[in-house]
Design an enzyme around this catalytic site. Structure first.
Site: not given
Ligand code: OXD
Ligand code: MN
Length: 581
Positions: A67, A195, A197, A204, A224, A246, A248, A250, A252, A273, A364-365, A396
């Protein structure tokens, strides 16, 4: 045919001049064709059909991997409506500067029209959007991340109640890259990036930036947040929504596996998300996950850290910017297996195990259908949504914030959310360990002035006496040598157990200046390698740390001038007073 939609698509086609326009219906034959063309033009590579059936690999342009907050704008009439935490452009200036970039941008390309629904079809909380794009990668991702095609056009009917998103890859130059949001017209223009986002406009751009403005106007919340169901051994399930900045964890937490010691507990994923929350007839807040898939960060995802995600991505998925082995399987750092001998990196170069270049880009995603997740909640597509008992905020923080605390009440909880901060990690450029304020984890995603957004949260609390309880968690405390004090991952369920018990009025707590903290033995640590001294450190509220923290929060709040709600000002003063400051 919806005339408003047809006129808008015609106008976009006349300006961007594609070779052909394709309206997508969402069928299998159609997506097979898009992939076949994408294999031909190099957008996609097919992955190993035995081990990763129907999976595709994509490399984005190396200058287009994340992003771009500095190129993301809120185009409200007045600058103060974007606020100090957003970039702003006047709508006229935006049109003057960016509309010409779309002229002829789709020459030689196909224009795809993607009608989509954010949320379960037929839900009163769902919303329709339409994205126009010249990217096959976007089409393939939107098909996983949303309910798209015929189902969306049916839900839309003749209505003009939809979000218009125009996207073109343009020439992928960062100099001609813009992500623009026009909240009053519910319109998005995105050019120059392929990309996630920036280009999957349902996520988003619509579900957070545009939807947050709609939510304020219509009296609901677009957040979010992940959504999980937590089932106790008695078979009772309560739902929690949680906002973390982002990176932290989520995804998991959304797919947490209970530790062996917590027999009979189960965790059900509703979303990882985004949450849209509306009042039900009973005055409770009900949440839906507007998405249909997961667009998760690959590095660090392993059989150990997130076995459910690991299983989810084994078919019908897209892998972006990870390493690609000679067997055409994905590989990334933190996958839990050693790097294969033969592999190409996300940049397409041969991988050198001794070199500096990583196999996978840190951002990477994977893109994977939510219904493939082994722990997907049976309620995840319930059109009514799920009732939320607790909202968690977190970040964090090496020090300062204890493992968990509960706010005194709703307004104090809004203050706790507004004050969320998170430390930058070594994975990102810039100084490590610097606290970045990220209120409600919405800093990059709130489509209007954050001061007004806090006021909206306060106003929501006046409309019901059944609001969720608000908590703050911090899994990331470290000792003086940088060692994590709490084991995290599945063990976080022990903290959620205390949260659930508080919601049921069953757990005791210590009242401190920041809120209610568990008693010394409040969190069940049986079978854990966390001794009493560590536990008291984890639950400690240090006045010295908190003086610094409240000073920093005060400085941040100061940026909002007279847009800072009186309630937030008073909450900060009360917090200071509780510490005798
Ligand atoms: C973020 C995402 O950056 O979900 O929060 O990609
Ligand atoms: Mn997110």
């Amino acid at each position: 045919m919806n005339q408003d939609l047809k006129q808008w698509v015609d106008a976009c086609a006349a300006h961007t001049q594609p070779d052909r326009v394709v309206w997508l219906d969402g069928s299998q034959e159609e997506i097979d064709r898009v992939y076949a063309e994408g294999l031909e033009d190099g957008t996609f590579l097919r992955m190993n059909e035995e081990t990763y059936p129907d999976c595709y690999y994509h490399r984005s342009d190396p200058n287009d991997v994340a992003r771009v907050e500095h190129l993301t704008f809120i185009c409200s009439e007045k600058e103060e409506d974007a606020g100090p935490t957003n970039h702003w452009k006047h709508p006229d200036k935006a049109r003057e500067e960016v509309w010409p970039l779309f002229e002829g941008a789709m020459k030689g390309r196909t224009m795809y029209v993607i009608p989509y629904i954010m949320g379960p079809a037929g839900s009163a909380i769902s919303k329709v959007g339409v994205e126009i794009t010249d990217s096959r990668y976007v089409v393939a991702n939107m098909r996983i991340m949303t309910r798209m095609g015929k189902v969306a056009l049916e839900q839309l009917g003749d209505s003009t109640d939809y979000c218009k998103g125009l996207h073109s890859l343009g020439d992928l130059s960062p100099d001609r890259r813009f992500i623009l949001h026009f909240p009053s017209r519910r319109e998005i223009w995105s050019i120059g990036s392929g990309y996630g986002g920036n280009a999957l406009l349902g996520k988003k751009c619509y579900a957070l930036r545009i939807a947050s403005v709609m939510a304020r106007d219509q009296g609901w919340l677009a957040e979010h947040m992940l959504i999980v169901g937590i089932e106790n051994p008695q078979g009772e399930t309560r739902y929690v929504a949680a906002a973390f900045p982002s990176a932290c964890g989520k995804t998991n937490l959304a797919m947490l596996v209970p530790p062996a010691s917590m027999k009979g507990w189960r965790v059900w994923t509703v979303g990882d998300d985004i949450a849209w929350m509306k009042f039900g007839d009973d005055g409770r807040l009900y949440a839906i996950n507007p998405e249909n898939g997961f667009f998760g960060v690959a590095p660090g995802t392993s059989e150990k850290t997130n076995p459910n995600a690991f299983k989810t991505v084994r078919e019908n998925s897209i892998f972006t910017n990870v390493g690609l082995t000679d067997d055409r399987e994905p590989w990334w750092e933190g996958m839990g297996t050693s790097a294969p001998e033969k592999m190409t990196t996300w940049k397409g170069a041969p991988y050198d195990p001794n070199g500096a270049e990583r196999a996978a880009h840190p951002n990477s995603r994977f893109t994977a259908p939510a219904d493939q997740c082994p722990c997907i909640s049976p309620e995840w597509e319930n059109p009514q949504g799920v009732p939320i008992d607790a909202i968690l905020f977190g970040g964090r923080r090496a020090r300062t914030n204890p493992l968990v605390f509960q706010s005194f009440d709703w307004n104090h909880g809004v203050f706790v959310g507004a004050a969320v901060g998170s430390e930058t990690t070594a994975a990102a450029t810039g100084a490590v360990g610097v606290v970045r304020r990220d209120p409600m984890a919405m800093l990059p995603f709130c489509g209007y002035n954050m001061g007004d957004y806090w006021q909206h949260w306060v106003d929501m609390g006046t409309r019901s006496d059944k609001m969720p309880k608000i908590f703050h968690v911090n899994w990331f405390q470290q000792d003086d040598r940088g060692k994590y004090l709490w084991p995290g991952f599945g063990e976080n369920l022990r903290v959620l157990q205390w949260v659930m018990n508080r919601c049921a009025g069953k757990a005791e707590a210590e009242e401190t200046p920041i809120g209610y903290v568990p008693k010394a033995d409040g969190i069940d640590t049986s079978g854990l390698d966390v001794d009493g001294a560590t536990m008291s450190r984890l639950l400690e509220v240090d006045p010295g740390d908190w003086k610094k923290e409240l000073d920093d929060q005060g400085e941040f709040f100061g940026r909002f001038g007279d847009k800072l709600p009186a309630e937030m000002k008073s909450q900060l003063e009360k917090a200071r007073a509780r510490f005798g400051l």
